[in-house]
Design a protein around this motif. Sequence first.
Motif, short mmCIF file in Angstrom:
data_model
loop_
_atom_site.label_atom_id
_atom_site.label_comp_id
_atom_site.label_asym_id
_atom_site.label_seq_id
_atom_site.Cartn_x
_atom_site.Cartn_y
_atom_site.Cartn_z
N GLY A 1 0.83 -1.20 0.00
CA GLY A 1 0.00 0.00 0.00
C GLY A 1 0.87 1.24 0.00
O GLY A 1 2.10 1.17 0.08
N PRO A 2 0.25 2.43 -0.09
CA PRO A 2 1.03 3.67 -0.13
C PRO A 2 1.98 3.84 1.05
O PRO A 2 3.15 4.21 0.87
CB PRO A 2 -0.07 4.75 -0.12
N GLN A 3 1.51 3.58 2.26
CA GLN A 3 2.36 3.75 3.44
C GLN A 3 3.52 2.77 3.41
O GLN A 3 4.67 3.11 3.73
CB GLN A 3 1.54 3.54 4.71
N THR A 4 3.25 1.54 3.03
CA THR A 4 4.31 0.53 2.96
C THR A 4 5.35 0.89 1.91
O THR A 4 6.56 0.70 2.12
CB THR A 4 3.70 -0.85 2.65
N ALA A 5 4.91 1.43 0.77
CA ALA A 5 5.85 1.82 -0.27
C ALA A 5 6.83 2.88 0.23
O ALA A 5 8.04 2.79 0.01
CB ALA A 5 5.09 2.34 -1.49
N ILE A 6 6.30 3.89 0.93
CA ILE A 6 7.16 4.94 1.47
C ILE A 6 8.10 4.37 2.54
O ILE A 6 9.28 4.72 2.61
CB ILE A 6 6.31 6.09 2.04
N ALA A 7 7.59 3.47 3.37
CA ALA A 7 8.42 2.87 4.42
C ALA A 7 9.58 2.10 3.83
O ALA A 7 10.72 2.18 4.32
CB ALA A 7 7.57 1.95 5.30
N PHE A 8 9.34 1.33 2.76
CA PHE A 8 10.42 0.60 2.11
C PHE A 8 11.45 1.58 1.54
O PHE A 8 12.66 1.34 1.63
CB PHE A 8 9.86 -0.29 1.00
N LEU A 9 10.98 2.66 0.94
CA LEU A 9 11.90 3.64 0.37
C LEU A 9 12.76 4.26 1.47
O LEU A 9 13.97 4.45 1.30
CB LEU A 9 11.09 4.72 -0.36
N GLU A 10 12.15 4.57 2.60
CA GLU A 10 12.89 5.18 3.71
C GLU A 10 13.96 4.25 4.26
O GLU A 10 15.02 4.72 4.70
CB GLU A 10 11.91 5.58 4.81
N GLN A 11 13.71 2.93 4.25
CA GLN A 11 14.73 1.99 4.72
C GLN A 11 16.00 2.07 3.90
O GLN A 11 17.10 1.92 4.44
CB GLN A 11 14.19 0.56 4.63
N VAL A 12 15.86 2.35 2.61
CA VAL A 12 17.02 2.42 1.73
C VAL A 12 17.59 3.84 1.69
O VAL A 12 18.80 4.04 1.77
CB VAL A 12 16.65 1.96 0.31
N TRP A 13 16.72 4.83 1.59
CA TRP A 13 17.18 6.22 1.46
C TRP A 13 17.67 6.81 2.78
O TRP A 13 18.44 7.75 2.79
CB TRP A 13 16.06 7.08 0.87
#
Length: 440
Positions: A296-308
């Motif tokens: 979902g949208p929140q999960t997508a951002i969370a995954f991005l934050e783990q890398v960025w």
Amino acid sequence: MTSRRQVHLAAHFPGVNNTTVWTDPRSGSQIDFASFAHLARTAERGRFDFFFLAEGLRLRELKGRIHDLDVLGRPEALTVLSALAAVTDRLGLAGTVNATFNEPYELARRLSTLDHLSDGRAAWNVVTTSDAFTGENFRRGGYLDRADRYERAAEFVRLSRELWDSWKPDAILAYQSEGRFLRQDAIGAVEHRGTHFSIEGRFTLPRSPQGRPVIIQAGDSGEGREFAAAHADVIFTGHGSLEDGKRFYADVKGRLAKYGREPHQLKIMPGVTFALGDTEEEAAENAAAIRRHQVGPQTAIAFLEQVWGRDMSAYDPDGPLPDVGPDLSEGVSQGRVAIKDRGAVAAKWRAMAEEKNLTIRELVIEVTGRQTFIGTPRTVARLIDEHVREEAADGFILVPHLTPGGLDEFVDRVVPLLQERGVFRTDYTGATLREHLELS
């Protein structure tokens, strides 16, 4: 005629992660016992080897925020499995228990109790951690280096086996025939002085119907593979593709000889998912829909934050990747396996997004795709058989995307086809988990 290699199957309770589709109206509780009982009974109806529970010792955080729906709860595995022993008859019961934050005598006793309650169906998935964040919930904290955690786990397993084996097989018969006192030599004293543990005493339980619980190990590192070769009966891996599986299979099986073990004494069972349809096109559509619901949208951002390593909440998950580069100064995710070389991962993700013109959410869906086997039931049965026949695996641990009914369709539609191919049992031929797994 050469007999066909038999497929081993296990069922993983989905738990808290982005494998599970929580927005589906059929999704149920992961705390209510009815959910565990439903999945376990379905697995037993399908004649699976075992039911598998993961463990979480702390709610995972991302920059101090709890995500991944961990707030739904994580019951203690051995308690749940003890209850399941009463509502199943043949299904193996495997629980993940951390070897870093437990003690051998106490855990060996709990596992042996489950093994007796279930008449020889218990298994222990040995995991470790050097994570100080998780360790804050325990007296010792995160004091173990990565290498030391495997050293402790190896000593833990060796000592547990010594405790389980300390009663002679005929000790109970001796007690029953000779009166109320056991012979002095019926129960061996365990004296251990090691790097991590010091024990002197006698174990409180005799050997179980299968002798001792099955040992499972989950991991892919060189240390993990070596630990599995030395100590495990089953290794739970993440290799789903045929070629990756064949490389992993050959590597781990090739390590067994140095420990005096034969290839059949370690079963390799990757964790996999599936999406079924009446046609190949429908299965592909179902897989795409599942992936979109998983991310979902929140999960997508969370995954991005783990890398960025940055707060990315201001960005639109259905928009392009931001121009800003990753902050590599420190990690932001706690309670998870750390992402190695986040800079390289970010570069790879950016190149993929540009090549395929992907939004943030589409990119995360692409890199975290979960469906290993996609197709009609007949296609999935053929693929599973092929992986086992080609020695990419000895079987699979299935992780359905729905709790608790996600396994029903597989058992109803794929298992009969595996049985038709002559590669999966039509009924249990043994009573213990070791017998199901054909472990000597």
